[in-house]
Design a protein around this motif. Structure first.
Motif, PDB file in Angstrom:
ATOM      1  N   SER A 597       0.838  -1.218   0.000  1.00 24.45           N
ATOM      2  CA  SER A 597       0.000   0.000   0.000  1.00 24.45           C
ATOM      3  C   SER A 597       0.863   1.254   0.000  1.00 24.45           C
ATOM      4  CB  SER A 597      -0.922   0.002   1.225  1.00 24.45           C
ATOM      5  OG  SER A 597      -1.878  -1.026   1.127  1.00 24.45           O
ATOM      6  N   HIS A 598       1.926   1.234   0.807  1.00 27.09           N
ATOM      7  CA  HIS A 598       2.874   2.356   0.844  1.00 27.09           C
ATOM      8  C   HIS A 598       3.467   2.593  -0.543  1.00 27.09           C
ATOM      9  CE1 HIS A 598       6.265   4.749   2.569  1.00 27.09           C
ATOM     10  NE2 HIS A 598       6.960   4.155   1.628  1.00 27.09           N
ATOM     11  N   ALA A 599       3.904   1.514  -1.201  1.00 27.61           N
ATOM     12  CA  ALA A 599       4.516   1.637  -2.523  1.00 27.61           C
ATOM     13  C   ALA A 599       3.505   2.117  -3.558  1.00 27.61           C
ATOM     14  CB  ALA A 599       5.111   0.288  -2.942  1.00 27.61           C
ATOM     15  N   ALA A 600       2.285   1.598  -3.490  1.00 28.88           N
ATOM     16  CA  ALA A 600       1.263   1.976  -4.464  1.00 28.88           C
ATOM     17  C   ALA A 600       0.948   3.464  -4.394  1.00 28.88           C
ATOM     18  CB  ALA A 600      -0.002   1.146  -4.239  1.00 28.88           C
ATOM     19  N   LEU A 601       0.853   3.981  -3.181  1.00 27.46           N
ATOM     20  CA  LEU A 601       0.544   5.396  -3.014  1.00 27.46           C
ATOM     21  C   LEU A 601       1.672   6.272  -3.552  1.00 27.46           C
ATOM     22  CD1 LEU A 601      -1.629   7.267  -1.853  1.00 27.46           C
ATOM     23  CD2 LEU A 601      -0.387   7.237   0.311  1.00 27.46           C
ATOM     24  N   LEU A 602       2.919   5.913  -3.254  1.00 27.40           N
ATOM     25  CA  LEU A 602       4.047   6.686  -3.761  1.00 27.40           C
ATOM     26  C   LEU A 602       4.158   6.589  -5.283  1.00 27.40           C
ATOM     27  CD1 LEU A 602       7.112   6.403  -1.355  1.00 27.40           C
ATOM     28  CD2 LEU A 602       5.934   8.456  -2.129  1.00 27.40           C
ATOM     29  N   LEU A 603       3.929   5.415  -5.842  1.00 25.58           N
ATOM     30  CA  LEU A 603       3.952   5.269  -7.303  1.00 25.58           C
ATOM     31  C   LEU A 603       2.923   6.191  -7.952  1.00 25.58           C
ATOM     32  CD1 LEU A 603       4.331   1.413  -7.851  1.00 25.58           C
ATOM     33  CD2 LEU A 603       5.902   3.175  -8.692  1.00 25.58           C
ATOM     34  N   ALA A 604       1.725   6.233  -7.371  1.00 23.48           N
ATOM     35  CA  ALA A 604       0.688   7.099  -7.932  1.00 23.48           C
ATOM     36  C   ALA A 604       1.099   8.570  -7.829  1.00 23.48           C
ATOM     37  CB  ALA A 604      -0.631   6.865  -7.195  1.00 23.48           C
ATOM     38  N   GLN A 605       1.721   8.942  -6.696  1.00 20.78           N
ATOM     39  CA  GLN A 605       2.195  10.314  -6.551  1.00 20.78           C
ATOM     40  C   GLN A 605       3.292  10.625  -7.568  1.00 20.78           C
ATOM     41  OE1 GLN A 605       1.593  13.030  -4.099  1.00 20.78           O
ATOM     42  NE2 GLN A 605      -0.356  11.970  -4.254  1.00 20.78           N
ATOM     43  N   GLY A 606       4.232   9.710  -7.729  1.00 20.10           N
ATOM     44  CA  GLY A 606       5.323   9.923  -8.681  1.00 20.10           C
ATOM     45  C   GLY A 606       4.826  10.027 -10.108  1.00 20.10           C
ATOM     46  N   ALA A 607       3.953   9.101 -10.490  1.00 20.92           N
ATOM     47  CA  ALA A 607       3.407   9.120 -11.848  1.00 20.92           C
ATOM     48  C   ALA A 607       2.592  10.385 -12.093  1.00 20.92           C
ATOM     49  CB  ALA A 607       2.536   7.887 -12.085  1.00 20.92           C
ATOM     50  N   GLY A 608       2.022  10.940 -11.036  1.00 22.75           N
ATOM     51  CA  GLY A 608       1.222  12.155 -11.164  1.00 22.75           C
ATOM     52  C   GLY A 608       2.018  13.392 -11.507  1.00 22.75           C
ATOM     53  N   ARG A 609       3.366  13.296 -11.451  1.00 25.47           N
ATOM     54  CA  ARG A 609       4.195  14.456 -11.826  1.00 25.47           C
ATOM     55  C   ARG A 609       4.140  14.696 -13.337  1.00 25.47           C
ATOM     56  NH1 ARG A 609       3.216  16.573  -8.196  1.00 25.47           N
ATOM     57  NH2 ARG A 609       2.070  14.731  -7.555  1.00 25.47           N
ATOM     58  N   LEU A 610       3.755  13.696 -14.146  1.00 20.26           N
ATOM     59  CA  LEU A 610       3.900  13.813 -15.600  1.00 20.26           C
ATOM     60  C   LEU A 610       2.866  14.734 -16.231  1.00 20.26           C
ATOM     61  CD1 LEU A 610       5.407  12.865 -18.145  1.00 20.26           C
ATOM     62  CD2 LEU A 610       3.712  11.020 -18.339  1.00 20.26           C
ATOM     63  N   LEU A 611       1.588  14.433 -16.050  1.00 23.98           N
ATOM     64  CA  LEU A 611       0.534  15.203 -16.711  1.00 23.98           C
ATOM     65  C   LEU A 611       0.012  16.264 -15.755  1.00 23.98           C
ATOM     66  CD1 LEU A 611      -1.458  12.302 -18.446  1.00 23.98           C
ATOM     67  CD2 LEU A 611       0.473  13.639 -19.339  1.00 23.98           C
ATOM     68  N   ARG A 612       0.333  17.517 -16.035  1.00 22.75           N
ATOM     69  CA  ARG A 612      -0.090  18.615 -15.169  1.00 22.75           C
ATOM     70  C   ARG A 612      -1.107  19.530 -15.860  1.00 22.75           C
ATOM     71  NH1 ARG A 612       0.649  16.788 -10.571  1.00 22.75           N
ATOM     72  NH2 ARG A 612       0.408  18.891  -9.732  1.00 22.75           N
ATOM     73  N   ARG A 613      -1.235  19.420 -17.191  1.00 22.45           N
ATOM     74  CA  ARG A 613      -2.281  20.144 -17.911  1.00 22.45           C
ATOM     75  C   ARG A 613      -2.716  19.273 -19.085  1.00 22.45           C
ATOM     76  NH1 ARG A 613       1.646  25.018 -20.172  1.00 22.45           N
ATOM     77  NH2 ARG A 613       2.441  23.906 -22.004  1.00 22.45           N
TER      78      ARG A 613
END
Length: 663
Positions: A597-613
């Motif tokens: 769960s810890h890894a999944a949350l961080l992966l989602a946060q990291g991947a979220g850096r890509l698409l900002r608009r």
């Protein structure tokens, strides 16, 4: 009285139109759900992807309810950046745009902990002179001492001109050791009625402004202090919005964690020596020295069994600190020493309470314990190596359930709340589920994202690479993969690494292999590095945890997010391994419930850096083959946005080249 969801939708439309925005279905759905939650008293978890406009989606119903009920709504955030966005940009513009549609213009305020404001009594009555609370090694460093003196002098002069007394308004900023000379914690404050500067107190002025506001913006730490502590630091409120809610458990755990260290014990000794008799001071000093020596020799890691020697040292420390605190608290009241005595009593109390808590934590059998104790060695080139004895709650779920979600109706929102495809893991961590007590009403909704993830981005898993090694530095194959991807993207890469050692080593290697610039976290302030990264499209930036969650760089400067390995917690992390063990003891899967769960949350946060608009395009590359081959890989991938997925490296490099050439 409340506000109907339909009314909130009309107010949102008016605000969006006035601000020059566009209609977004997810934003409307979220605003109506928040309004319904405030009316029904049912807690709400909302996952709102980047670009949804979630700030407006909760601020509009918050303002509407606050004005209708004449009761404030508290909004809590995890980061200073979001606080500033809300207070400096979103709320002023929103107040202006909604004023014609409301009975009056809504008011808002920012409230921080007392330690963030200057204490005029401490400045003028000299409770702590420059250097008193410094570590001993810095007291004899003329450069450090003169720098500290200059900072304190600057803060003293600033106290005559500032309107807020807020540390964030000090430009340029000052180190913690300087600020500690002009501020007090809530427990160190002698009280507004006893303070000669009570009528001018900056912290009290901030509280007064918050008491009159419709929306009060604060942070998770102060929210936790308000919920856990005995004193109310926030205005009375029934409605709460927790933004960046994925951070709530860690921030509350941090507030509920206590520690003993040579530095903290040294501060307590120096404060006590000013206000207690020599015999008590010497006893306390001897107890501190003995424990400090024992910690210096202690092995890092979790302590499951307390040996007699350490237990004896802690008992002596607890008793000597308690006796000294009693002496301070029962001394005759002298206004001239009130602040010094308050500081000494607080420091001594913290030591006594922490030692007592550590001792008490070992009384129950391991399966029944609620606290975890460990020794931690911290290596810091700037402040020196330190050893800490820490105690933290095994879980804060019960605390949050009883003290936060019991008295209030809460909206919890973030771009990443679903772990493994649902809200269950987060809800359990917050204490909304899993209790034998009466069920707490809550629901979770995902309002989606304006992005077309499958058309905008590729999820590339380098399935051909060997599993990552234990040392954290990439093997030759992984380094080749990194170089090839960055060359194809022509820079434009955010590299997210599992450790600073890996980030630094890889950055150094890439500088020798690439023709485009590579920056690494730690070479300058994070804000300065991100600004340089955003300004030059060919630059790459490597770093660790704060970059996983804090970077917002839209446009062509960021086309590739590299993740070196699945961000599982360290196998020796004392708190998370204790939580895994507790889950396993109850018959659950500790690895999946905690580590995955810890890894999944961080992966989602990291991947979220890509698409900002909405017009961003790019690749998220995970260079850990376990993401494709391990039994838990599906669970991790289900926590990520629905990118188009592939393991074909040639196709990904070709796509990056096309993206670069088109830009």
């Amino acid at each position: 009285m409340g506000t109907r969801p339909g009314e909130v939708a009309e107010l949102l439309a008016a605000a969006v139109s006035a601000l020059g925005g566009a209609h977004r279905d997810g934003q409307v759905a979220m605003a109506e759900a928040v309004a319904q939650c405030f009316n029904s008293g049912e807690h709400l978890a909302v996952q709102a992807g980047t670009g949804t406009g979630k700030s407006l989606a909760y601020l509009v119903p918050a303002i509407a309810h606050a004005l209708a009920d004449e009761r404030p709504v508290v909004v809590s955030t995890a980061t200073i950046a979001l606080q500033r966005q809300l207070v400096d940009r979103d709320l002023p513009r929103l107040a202006d745009s909604l004023a014609p549609h409301l009975p009056r213009r809504p008011e808002f305020a920012l409230l921080k902990g007392r330690g963030n404001y200057l204490c005029l009594n401490k400045i003028h009555n000299g409770a702590a002179e420059a250097g008193d609370d410094q570590p001993q090694d810095q007291l004899f460093n003329p450069v450090a001492s003169s720098a500290l003196g200059r900072d304190v002098a600057r803060l003293t002069a600033w106290s005559d001109t500032t309107q807020t007394g807020d540390r964030d308004d000090v430009v340029p900023g000052v180190p913690d050791r300087a600020w500690s000379q002009v501020s007090v914690s809530a427990r160190e404050c002698i009280g507004v009625s006893r303070c000669p500067f009570g009528s001018d107190c900056f912290a009290e002025r901030a509280r007064d402004r918050a008491a009159d506001a419709d929306v009060v913006v604060t942070n998770h730490a102060l929210l936790a202090i308000d919920a856990i502590g005995d004193a109310n630091v926030l205005p009375e409120h029934d409605l709460l919005v927790v933004d960046e809610a994925h951070e709530l458990v860690d921030r509350v755990t941090g507030v509920a964690t206590a520690e003993l260290s040579a530095t903290a014990l040294g501060v307590a000794q120096r404060r006590a020596a000013r206000v207690v008799d020599a015999e008590l001071a010497e006893r306390f000093e001897a107890a501190c020295a003995t424990l400090t020596s024992a910690l210096f020799d202690a092995r890092a890691g979790r302590i499951d069994v307390l040996d007699e020697e350490l237990g004896s040292y802690l008992s002596v420390l607890r008793d000597s600190a308690s006796r000294a605190r009693t002496a301070v608290e029962t001394a005759p009241n002298d206004p001239k020493t009130a602040t010094a005595r308050a500081e000494a009593a607080t420091a001594l109390g913290d030591v006594a309470d922490t030692a007592s808590r550590i001792l008490a934590s070992f009384v129950p059998a391991i399966p029944d314990r609620t606290d975890v104790v460990w020794v931690e060695h911290i290596e810091d080139a700037r402040s020196g190596n330190r050893t800490l004895l820490r105690v933290a709650p095994l879980s804060v779920a019960g605390l949050l359930r009883a003290r936060l979600f019991g008295p209030t109706t809460a909206v919890l929102t973030s771009a990443t709340l679903t772990v493994g495809g649902d809200f269950d893991a987060m809800a359990a961590a917050w204490g909304l589920t899993g209790s034998t007590e009466a069920e707490i009403g809550w629901r979770g909704i995902d309002v989606g994202s304006p992005f077309d993830h499958a058309r905008s981005a590729i999820l590339y898993v380098a399935a051909h690479l060997p599993p990552p090694g234990r040392d954290g530095v990439g093997a030759a194959e992984q380094l080749d993969e990194i170089a090839g991807l960055i060359e194809a993207a022509d820079g434009r890469t955010l590299g997210l690494f599992s450790s600073m050692r890996a980030a630094r080593a890889t950055a150094e290697i890439m500088r020798g292999r690439l023709t485009t610039p590579v920056l690494c976290q730690g070479e300058d302030s994070t804000a300065a590095l991100v600004a340089r990264f955003a300004a030059d499209e060919q630059t790459s930036l490597f770093g660790t945890l704060s970059l996983w969650q804090g970077v917002d760089v839209p446009g062509p400067s960021l086309s590739l997010v590299l993740i070196d390995r699945i961000p599982f917690p360290r196998p020796d992390d004392p708190l998370l391994t204790a939580r895994q063990r507790a889950v396993a003891a109850r018959g659950g899967n500790g690895f999946m419930a905690v580590a995955a769960s810890h890894a999944a949350l961080l992966l989602a946060q990291g991947a979220g850096r890509l698409l900002r608009r909405v017009d961003d395009r790019g690749v998220v590359a995970v260079l850990d083959s376990r993401m494709a081959t391990a039994r838990y890989s599906g669970y991790l991938r289900s926590s990520l946005p629905p990118f188009w997925a592939t393991t074909d490296g040639d196709a990904v490099r070709a796509a990056l080249r096309r993206l670069h050439e088109a830009g």
